[in-house]
Design an enzyme around this catalytic site. Structure first.
Site, PDB file in Angstrom:
ATOM      1  N   ASP A 100       0.871  -1.166   0.000  1.00  0.00           N
ATOM      2  CA  ASP A 100       0.000   0.000   0.000  1.00  0.00           C
ATOM      3  C   ASP A 100       0.915   1.225   0.000  1.00  0.00           C
ATOM      4  O   ASP A 100       1.860   1.294   0.784  1.00  0.00           O
ATOM      5  CB  ASP A 100      -0.838  -0.020   1.291  1.00  0.00           C
ATOM      6  CG  ASP A 100      -2.256   0.475   1.071  1.00  0.00           C
ATOM      7  OD1 ASP A 100      -2.399   1.583   0.532  1.00  0.00           O
ATOM      8  OD2 ASP A 100      -3.196  -0.238   1.449  1.00  0.00           O
ATOM      9  N   ASP A 202      -3.162   4.691  -2.362  1.00  0.00           N
ATOM     10  CA  ASP A 202      -4.260   5.199  -1.540  1.00  0.00           C
ATOM     11  C   ASP A 202      -4.799   6.516  -2.103  1.00  0.00           C
ATOM     12  O   ASP A 202      -4.036   7.388  -2.519  1.00  0.00           O
ATOM     13  CB  ASP A 202      -3.685   5.432  -0.125  1.00  0.00           C
ATOM     14  CG  ASP A 202      -4.735   5.645   0.932  1.00  0.00           C
ATOM     15  OD1 ASP A 202      -5.507   4.713   1.192  1.00  0.00           O
ATOM     16  OD2 ASP A 202      -4.780   6.750   1.509  1.00  0.00           O
ATOM     17  N   GLU A 265      -6.622   3.454  -5.860  1.00  0.00           N
ATOM     18  CA  GLU A 265      -7.896   3.532  -5.137  1.00  0.00           C
ATOM     19  C   GLU A 265      -8.612   4.785  -5.610  1.00  0.00           C
ATOM     20  O   GLU A 265      -8.137   5.899  -5.374  1.00  0.00           O
ATOM     21  CB  GLU A 265      -7.674   3.610  -3.625  1.00  0.00           C
ATOM     22  CG  GLU A 265      -9.010   3.552  -2.878  1.00  0.00           C
ATOM     23  CD  GLU A 265      -9.009   4.206  -1.490  1.00  0.00           C
ATOM     24  OE1 GLU A 265      -9.914   3.914  -0.715  1.00  0.00           O
ATOM     25  OE2 GLU A 265      -8.110   5.025  -1.207  1.00  0.00           O
ATOM     26  N   HIS A 327     -11.292  -3.086   3.350  1.00  0.00           N
ATOM     27  CA  HIS A 327     -11.262  -2.709   4.766  1.00  0.00           C
ATOM     28  C   HIS A 327     -12.080  -1.461   5.087  1.00  0.00           C
ATOM     29  O   HIS A 327     -12.199  -1.092   6.254  1.00  0.00           O
ATOM     30  CB  HIS A 327      -9.805  -2.508   5.191  1.00  0.00           C
ATOM     31  CG  HIS A 327      -9.155  -1.368   4.455  1.00  0.00           C
ATOM     32  ND1 HIS A 327      -8.851  -1.437   3.106  1.00  0.00           N
ATOM     33  CD2 HIS A 327      -8.801  -0.136   4.853  1.00  0.00           C
ATOM     34  CE1 HIS A 327      -8.321  -0.299   2.732  1.00  0.00           C
ATOM     35  NE2 HIS A 327      -8.276   0.507   3.762  1.00  0.00           N
ATOM     36  N   ASP A 328     -12.586  -0.786   4.076  1.00  0.00           N
ATOM     37  CA  ASP A 328     -13.374   0.428   4.323  1.00  0.00           C
ATOM     38  C   ASP A 328     -14.864   0.196   4.153  1.00  0.00           C
ATOM     39  O   ASP A 328     -15.656   1.127   4.330  1.00  0.00           O
ATOM     40  CB  ASP A 328     -12.969   1.536   3.325  1.00  0.00           C
ATOM     41  CG  ASP A 328     -11.550   2.018   3.536  1.00  0.00           C
ATOM     42  OD1 ASP A 328     -11.129   2.129   4.698  1.00  0.00           O
ATOM     43  OD2 ASP A 328     -10.861   2.296   2.530  1.00  0.00           O
TER      44      ASP A 328
HETATM   45  C1  GLC Z   1      -8.131   5.182   1.986  1.00  0.00           C
HETATM   46  C2  GLC Z   1      -7.974   3.980   2.864  1.00  0.00           C
HETATM   47  C3  GLC Z   1      -8.635   4.260   4.175  1.00  0.00           C
HETATM   48  C4  GLC Z   1      -7.946   5.435   4.823  1.00  0.00           C
HETATM   49  C5  GLC Z   1      -7.937   6.636   3.896  1.00  0.00           C
HETATM   50  C6  GLC Z   1      -6.961   7.674   4.349  1.00  0.00           C
HETATM   51  O1  GLC Z   1      -9.460   5.425   1.663  1.00  0.00           O
HETATM   52  O2  GLC Z   1      -8.485   2.854   2.223  1.00  0.00           O
HETATM   53  O3  GLC Z   1      -8.590   3.147   5.010  1.00  0.00           O
HETATM   54  O4  GLC Z   1      -8.585   5.783   6.016  1.00  0.00           O
HETATM   55  O5  GLC Z   1      -7.547   6.288   2.592  1.00  0.00           O
HETATM   56  O6  GLC Z   1      -5.654   7.233   4.137  1.00  0.00           O
END
Ligand code: GLC
Length: 531
Positions: A100, A202, A265, A327-328
């Site tokens: 990541d 991310d 992402e 995970h979100d």
């Molecule tokens: C992304 C991650 C999330 C995190 C956010 C800030 O959306 O998947 O878990 O809180 O970025 O880094």
């Protein structure tokens, strides 16, 4: 499989949340040696690449998405040596290894930010986004954090506000500053030099913000209790001009290392999402496709509409991908129920493009209830129902105490699901009809079938609205996928297709010849049929 396709096209990615996979040292938190000890399981399962959520040094204000050192490993997870071992052991088993990468913000405890906040004239001041208070005082504009509240934090010492699109402890970097870019590209090089096979980047679509800092329009539909990230439209904080240049730079850097993968992402409507492939496919290899994750209704028509819209929007030559959970977001087995989750996996693993599986979904793990005082997610502290802890619970390995995630006398960092004695790897490996054995069989079939990995996709029109039927084909090999997205029995009629051979039902209890002119699907049943 073929010379012309890369590993990230034919392979299946598996997301591991390191805190929750396996605790090898008795502190209640999963770690790198724990993951290493499960590589044989992953190889058996049949995935091709693992992606690890952040393992870097971090004050853990956002579970490690607040990084204080990009080139180290948090002691909770182990050492750099442990990471090298995991990487090497993964490669030995022919598993690719994806990290990541969190470029939008650092931790406020990162030395860069410590310097930047020390004075207005510090050379790193401009590495972050600082603004004077609005005339008359208060935050410089109306931007809100995706975690709720204003996105601006006042710094007493220097009299300016800094921007944080997430937690106050996650100051946003200024990606318009060339030194920031160079420093972050050096981070990529550091890991690529160690042999990492790619990155999941991310919040890639947020890196550049409006240079005039215009106010965002409010979302008129937002109500109290809704996700704070939806409070306003991100017109001036997301998908801004200039972002694609950065994606191209990252891609060029990765390409200079050979076959590495760049995954982004990105939560955007399909038309804007697919622009992240780049005009000449020089952007992200895989802009994550979250269409299934964000779909409000789960029914056959909505699924077909989504798949067809996505397929139609893909630029020529762009490689598709699909995600069911992460995970979100709420786990798929909670969102659609355990029976439909089996079917959702048949869908995920038989559509065109690269699938990403979320740890634990293969055994049917669900979101669990966690008492409010045990919640840890910094997001939405005031709205426990929106917490992400529920989908982060410890992986269920076996029926022993703590589900084999940690030693029996250890308190895991989040509670283990109550039903772990039924839903766990070991128990399910001994049950030929379990969800795990279904996912395993799907992965096995997929790996052996060019039609499923690199074949074409064609939706099949038929009369039953509760079912979604499509064809995958490569040369002579043809598979029909027939999915009953309802809990009731259904009849599907495909005259003209003759007979097929049922090779896999989501219920794992039937196989053999099938007359396609009229056949039954039981409630929640999906069938993979060879033509
Ligand atoms: C992304 C991650 C999330 C995190 C956010 C800030 O959306 O998947 O878990 O809180 O970025 O880094």
């Amino acid at each position: 499989m073929t010379q012309t396709h890369s590993w990230w096209q034919t392979g299946v990615i598996y997301q591991i949340y390191p805190r929750s996979y396996l605790d090898s040292n008795g502190d209640g938190v999963g770690d790198l040696p724990g993951i290493t000890s499960k590589l044989d399981y992953l190889r058996w399962l049949g995935v091709d690449a693992i992606w690890l959520s952040p393992i870097y040094p971090s004050p853990m204000a956002d579970f490690g998405y607040d990084i204080s050192n990009y080139t180290g490993v948090h002691s909770l997870f182990g050492t750099l040596q442990d990471l090298d071992t995991l990487l090497q052991q993964a490669h030995q088993r022919d598993l690719k290894f994806i990290l990541d990468f969190v470029p939008n913000h650092t931790s406020d405890e990162h030395p860069w930010f410590q310097e930047a906040r020390s004075s207005r004239t510090n050379e790193k001041r401009d590495w972050y986004i600082w603004r004077d208070p609005a005339p008359g005082g208060g935050p410089p504009n109306n931007w809100t954090s995706l975690f709720g509240g204003t996105a601006w934090q006042f710094d007493e010492q220097t009299g300016q506000y800094y921007l944080h699109l997430f937690d106050v402890k996650q100051p946003d970097l200024n990606w318009r500053n060339p030194h920031v870019r160079q420093a972050m590209y050096d981070v990529l090089r550091f890991w690529l030099d160690r042999g990492v096979d790619g990155f999941r980047v991310d919040v890639l679509w947020l890196l550049i913000k409006d240079d005039r800092f215009r106010d965002n329009p409010l979302n008129p539909e937002w109500k109290l209790g809704d996700d704070p990230g939806k409070y306003q439209e991100g017109r001036y904080t997301q998908d801004q001009p200039g972002i694609h240049e950065i994606v191209r730079e990252m891609r060029m850097l990765l390409d200079s290392y050979g076959e590495r993968v760049l995954i982004g992402e990105i939560y955007l409507p399909i038309e804007r999402l697919v622009q992240y492939y780049g005009v000449t496919l020089d952007g992200a290899h895989l802009p994550f496709n979250f269409q299934f994750v964000i779909m409000p209704t789960w029914d056959a028509r909505a699924i077909r509409r989504t798949v067809d819209a996505y397929e139609a929007a893909l630029p020529q030559g762009a490689w598709p991908n699909w995600v069911l959970g992460n995970h979100d977001n709420q786990r798929i087995a909670t969102k659609v129920g355990r029976e439909q989750a089996r079917l959702a996996h048949m869908l995920l693993l038989t559509l065109c493009g690269t699938p990403t599986c979320y740890y634990g979904d293969e055994i049917g793990m669900q979101n669990i209830q966690i008492p409010r005082e045990q919640l840890q997610d910094p997001k939405v502290k005031e709205s426990p129902e929106l917490s992400r802890d529920y989908e982060l619970t410890p992986m269920q390995w076996n029926a022993s105490a703590n589900a084999g995630f940690a030693a029996p006398d250890v308190k895991p960092w989040l509670p283990v699901a109550d039903d772990y004695q039924t839903y766990n790897v070991e128990t399910e490996q001994h049950d030929p009809r379990s969800m795990l054995m279904l996912v395993h069989s799907l992965l096995e079939r997929r790996r052996a079938s060019p039609a499923l990995t690199i074949g074409s996709y064609r939706p099949i029109d038929q009369e039953n609205d509760a079912c979604f039927v499509y064809l995958r084909q490569h040369n002579e090999q043809r598979y029909l996928v027939a999915l009953n997205v309802s809990a009731q029995d259904q009849v599907v009629k495909l005259p003209g297709l003759g007979h097929g051979s049922l090779v896999l039902s989501t219920q794992m209890d039937r196989e053999g010849p099938l007359d396609l002119s009229e056949f039954h699907l039981r409630g929640n049943e999906g069938c993979l049929i060879e033509l």
